[in-house]
Structures are given as C-alpha cells and as structure tokens.
Design a protein around this motif. Structure first.
Motif, mmCIF file in Angstrom:
data_model
loop_
_atom_site.group_PDB
_atom_site.id
_atom_site.type_symbol
_atom_site.label_atom_id
_atom_site.label_comp_id
_atom_site.label_asym_id
_atom_site.label_seq_id
_atom_site.Cartn_x
_atom_site.Cartn_y
_atom_site.Cartn_z
ATOM 1 N N ARG A 97 2.137 13.606 9.132
ATOM 2 C CA ARG A 97 1.500 12.792 8.090
ATOM 3 C C ARG A 97 1.372 13.556 6.776
ATOM 4 N NH1 ARG A 97 0.447 8.364 10.460
ATOM 5 N NH2 ARG A 97 0.144 8.330 12.699
ATOM 6 N N ARG A 98 1.466 14.870 6.822
ATOM 7 C CA ARG A 98 1.476 15.654 5.577
ATOM 8 C C ARG A 98 2.915 15.698 5.071
ATOM 9 N NH1 ARG A 98 -2.105 20.047 8.853
ATOM 10 N NH2 ARG A 98 -4.098 18.954 8.727
ATOM 11 N N LEU A 206 -2.412 13.436 -2.346
ATOM 12 C CA LEU A 206 -3.136 13.451 -1.066
ATOM 13 C C LEU A 206 -2.199 13.362 0.136
ATOM 14 C CD1 LEU A 206 -6.244 11.217 -1.878
ATOM 15 C CD2 LEU A 206 -6.119 13.701 -1.749
ATOM 16 N N LEU A 207 -0.929 13.035 -0.089
ATOM 17 C CA LEU A 207 0.043 13.029 1.007
ATOM 18 C C LEU A 207 0.441 14.452 1.402
ATOM 19 C CD1 LEU A 207 2.450 10.137 -0.105
ATOM 20 C CD2 LEU A 207 0.572 10.039 1.550
ATOM 21 N N ALA A 208 0.052 15.433 0.591
ATOM 22 C CA ALA A 208 0.434 16.823 0.874
ATOM 23 C C ALA A 208 -0.463 17.457 1.916
ATOM 24 C CB ALA A 208 0.399 17.646 -0.412
ATOM 25 N N TYR A 209 -1.775 17.153 1.855
ATOM 26 C CA TYR A 209 -2.733 17.836 2.723
ATOM 27 C C TYR A 209 -3.997 16.999 2.759
ATOM 28 C CZ TYR A 209 -5.340 21.704 4.844
ATOM 29 O OH TYR A 209 -6.075 22.472 5.701
ATOM 30 N N ASP A 210 -4.913 17.364 3.673
ATOM 31 C CA ASP A 210 -6.136 16.578 3.876
ATOM 32 C C ASP A 210 -7.183 16.929 2.813
ATOM 33 O OD1 ASP A 210 -4.797 15.781 6.206
ATOM 34 O OD2 ASP A 210 -5.640 17.462 7.319
ATOM 35 N N ILE A 244 -2.055 4.776 2.894
ATOM 36 C CA ILE A 244 -1.930 3.599 3.752
ATOM 37 C C ILE A 244 -0.467 3.263 3.982
ATOM 38 C CG2 ILE A 244 -2.354 1.115 3.879
ATOM 39 C CD1 ILE A 244 -4.996 1.607 2.432
ATOM 40 N N VAL A 245 0.314 3.256 2.904
ATOM 41 C CA VAL A 245 1.748 2.927 3.028
ATOM 42 C C VAL A 245 2.446 3.963 3.900
ATOM 43 C CG1 VAL A 245 3.918 2.745 1.754
ATOM 44 C CG2 VAL A 245 1.844 1.670 0.852
ATOM 45 N N SER A 246 2.162 5.247 3.669
ATOM 46 C CA SER A 246 2.800 6.300 4.457
ATOM 47 C C SER A 246 2.452 6.171 5.938
ATOM 48 C CB SER A 246 2.358 7.669 3.932
ATOM 49 O OG SER A 246 2.851 8.712 4.741
#
Length: 471
Positions: A97-98, A206-210, A244-246
């Motif tokens: 997910r990252r 935010l797609l890179a890390y939490d 959400i899309v990812s």
C-alpha cells in the motif's frame, strides 16, 4: 615585458573566477550538498545499509554478499506486482500500500533491476527533495535559513538510514518534507483553488508512507479555524481520495486485503481501550514507564542531535526573540504527542508492540518541526539578533551538522557513534550490531563485490502467523 604585466591576464582571470564564485556561492554550495547526499546514499548501500546492518542476522544477497533487511522479499514483491509477475510471487507483501516510491522507482528498477534501479532511484529522490526544500526555504523563510537548511538536511541521518536500500521507506524523509511544505503553504491562506491543489498533492504524498496521523488533520484544522468551510470540505475529499482510489485498486484488481500485520497495529491498540481493566496491575507498570519513554523517544526518534538543537534553541528563544511556533509546527508536534499518548497510555494490547522505546522510528516525522523552527530562528537572528547570539547559533548548528555527519559516515569510517544512534532509532536486535556485521562482511557499497564470504542466510521464514500476543 615586466613580470607583473606578464602575470596580469592570470590575475584578471582569477579575479573573474572569484567574482563568479561569489555571485553563485549559494548555487555552488547547494550542488556540493547534493553531491554529499548522493554520496551518502551510496555509502549507505551494499553491506553498509543501516536498516539491514543493524539486524542480528540480516538477509545476505549472494554472490556479492550485500546486506538487506529480512523483509526484503516484501518490498521486492511490490516491484514484482507492478511488473506483472505471477500472483503467488507478491500477494503476501504487507507493504504494497506504500505504493508511491515503487511507482516512481519502477522505470529504473525495470531497466537495471530491483536493487541497482531502486537505490539509484532513491539517490535521485533524496537529491531532488534536498535541493527542492532548500530552495523553498530560501524563497519563503530567507537566505540565512537556507544556508542552515543546507547543512542540517544534508547531514540528517534519518535520510540515510533508509535510502541505501530499494524500499518504500526511502520516501519517508522526502514525503515528510513535501508534507511540511504543503502545510506551510496552506498556512499562508491561499484561495480555494490553490487549497484544492495543495490538498491533492498532500493526498498523493500520503501514498508514500503512513503520515496521515501527523499531517492529515492539521491542514483541515487550519481551514476550519479560519471558518473556510467550503475549502475544508474540498481539502478533506482531495486529501483522502488518492488513498481510497489506491486501496480500491489494490483490493479489486490485485486482491490485496484491506488489513494486514502492518495495518492491524492501531486497531489492536484501539481495541485495548475498550477493555481497560483486563490486566490492571500490568497496565499500572506500563504507565509508570511513560515519562521515561517520552524522553527517550524524543531524542532517539531523530538521532539525538537535531532534537537537542531544537530544544536548546527553543529554550533560548523563550528568553530572547520569543518567536512563536507556527500553527503547522504546533499541529505536527501535537499530533506526534497524541500518537505517543495513544500508543503508550493504552492498556496491554495484542499484536506487534509500538509501546516503549524499541520503535522510536515511528516518531521520525516530527523532525520537520525541529528543522523548520530552527531555520526560522536562524533567519530571525540574522535579521535582528545580537552578534554574540548569532555566533552561538551558527556554532551550535555547525556542531549538530558535524555530529550528524559522523553518524551518516559511521558505517564507512567505523566511528561507533553510528552503532548507538541507529540502534536507539530502531531496536530490532538485542544489541547494536552495525560494527559487528561490518567486521564480518566488510565495508562495501554497491559496486564492490566479495563472493568469498561463506556465511549463509537463516532458514526461510514462514508467512506471518495469526497468533497474537498481549503485553
């Protein structure tokens, strides 16, 4: 011709070069900083990658005997997923997910392989993030702040702990810097259209890390407090839309579950609060450790010297300039403290333990507060501070950058400070292991191969068990 006249062209040429250097001094030193960052990434690869070498038994990549983290297969699985490999080769990964860094690194990974392509991509990302942030600081804060940013960011150990491996964690520092820029820009009260663009940019970051616990709520809070309700609604939607899309794409197209061992940690902690008195005696013992845990995590999460610099400057500031923390700084600091409280004040909970001091790394994103406040104070001192105070600030920043550089170069120089700083950052072994592993495998960045080492990998690990434990 007199000797002086014969040497006149040379002297004129040297004078012109000196004038050009002075006119472009900032650019020259910025390029030198970029070169240091790139070299630091390379010198944190091979057998010298801290995230691998600090393990008791790192994963050994044959035939060159480079060292990798034992979760290497989880990160490589994300590349295999993007590359269209059979499902059984990647569906077990808990880091898919990252996705931002794997997407950015995919072209070079495809061209040069997962390891070489991934580390080169990481080096490029670190250099771009470094230069971009310094230039932004020069534009928004000032020249003096930009000089300080060059030194402090180029030598920041948190970059190099991750950057020498082809993992999604290589995006942590660039993502934190990008997120802080977004917060600082929203703080400037732009119009709704620009807020939307900034919120979307933050959502992609935010797609890179939490980073959602640190930077997700602050921009919305800023807008709400200014009663910009339409902008708040637009920002909230665009902030979460990329995630959400990812997740939907990964769930529907790749069949990856919405929960795994990584994402389960925080629900486990929240569940413990629903039954707070299941183990009251143990809970009391854990609560007694909270103050000490706070102090250790404050320093360990960012390698001692940057937190110490922030603390020293903040104390001096209270008696001199009285420069207030900005909303962005206070918000990120508050979110970090809330996360610490949520984890450490919880009743005994199931699963992987974030409580205590063994995983100080989860608080690393707060470094942007330490950094930006320091830069603002440097700029304020340059404009209105006394000579003695300015010299003191320059000195303490120089010492901080130098000590951080000692940590960064520790794997190649053998200075033991790196052992203890990296161990305190993430205690995923029983004792500091960096020097011991380097003694076994040698100090070799990528490109220097030694197939003569006969040490073998541990037996393959089974897939993570569903057995959970309480603490």
């Amino acid at each position: 011709m007199p000797p002086a006249a014969a040497n006149l062209p040379d002297r004129c040429g040297s004078f012109q070069m000196l004038k050009i250097f002075r006119a472009n001094r900032f650019t020259v030193f910025l390029l030198l900083g970029c070169a240091f960052v790139a070299a630091g990434v390379w010198l944190s690869s091979g057998t010298m990658a801290p995230y691998a070498t600090t393990l008791e038994r790192p994963w050994i990549l044959k035939p060159c005997n480079y060292l990798f983290n034992i979760d290497n297969h989880h990160f490589e699985a994300t590349f295999l997923m993007l590359d269209g490999a059979p499902r059984q080769r990647w569906d077990f990964s808990v880091v898919s997910r990252r996705i931002l860094y794997p997407l950015l690194a995919y072209p070079l990974m495809k061209a040069f392989g997962f390891v070489i392509g991934g580390v080169v991509s990481s080096a490029l990302l670190q250099v771009v993030a470094y230069a971009g942030f310094v230039i932004y600081v020069r534009r928004r804060i000032g020249q003096a702040a930009a000089w300080a940013a060059m030194a402090l960011l180029a030598s920041y150990p948190g970059t190099f702990y991750w950057a020498g491996l082809p993992y999604s964690y290589a995006a942590i520092v660039p993502a934190c810097l990008g997120a802080m820029i977004v917060l600082m820009e929203i703080q400037r009260q732009p119009d709704t259209k620009r807020v939307a663009m900034l919120a979307l940019a933050l959502g992609i970051i935010l797609l890179a890390y939490d980073l959602l616990p640190y930077v997700g709520l602050p921009p919305l809070a800023m807008l709400l407090l200014r009663k910009r309700f339409t902008a708040t609604a637009v920002a909230a939607v665009l902030l979460v839309a990329p995630t959400i899309v990812s997740n939907l794409l990964l769930f529907t197209m790749a069949g990856l579950p919405l929960r795994n061992n990584n994402t389960q940690v925080y629900p486990d902690i929240a569940e413990a609060y629903l039954d707070p008195f299941a183990q009251p005696g143990l809970w009391g013992e854990l609560l007694a450790n909270v103050p000490g845990n706070l102090v250790v995590n404050f320093f360990a999460s960012n390698f001692l010297f940057l937190p110490g610099l922030f603390l020293a400057l903040y104390v001096v500031n209270r008696f001199t300039l009285r420069l207030p923390l900005t909303f962005a700084e206070r918000a990120v600091l508050a979110m970090t403290l809330l996360l610490f409280a949520f984890v450490n004040l919880a009743p005994p909970y199931q699963g992987w333990q974030f409580r205590g001091v063994s995983v100080a790394r989860i608080y690393q994103p707060v470094f942007v507060v330490f950094l930006v406040f320091t830069l603002r104070m440097v700029q304020a001192l340059a404009q209105s501070g006394g000579i003695a105070l300015r010299r003191w600030a320059v000195g303490i920043i120089g010492v901080t950058a130098a000590m951080n550089a000692v940590i960064v170069l520790g794997p190649i120089t053998g200075v033991p400070l790196a052992d203890h700083a990296y161990f305190a950052f993430y205690r995923h072994s029983a004792k500091p292991m960096l020097s011991e592993n380097l003694a076994k495998f040698g100090r070799r960045p990528l490109g220097f191969c030694d197939p003569s080492i006969t040490i073998e990998n541990p037996p393959p690990r089974r897939r993570p068990s569903k057995i959970r434990r309480r603490w």
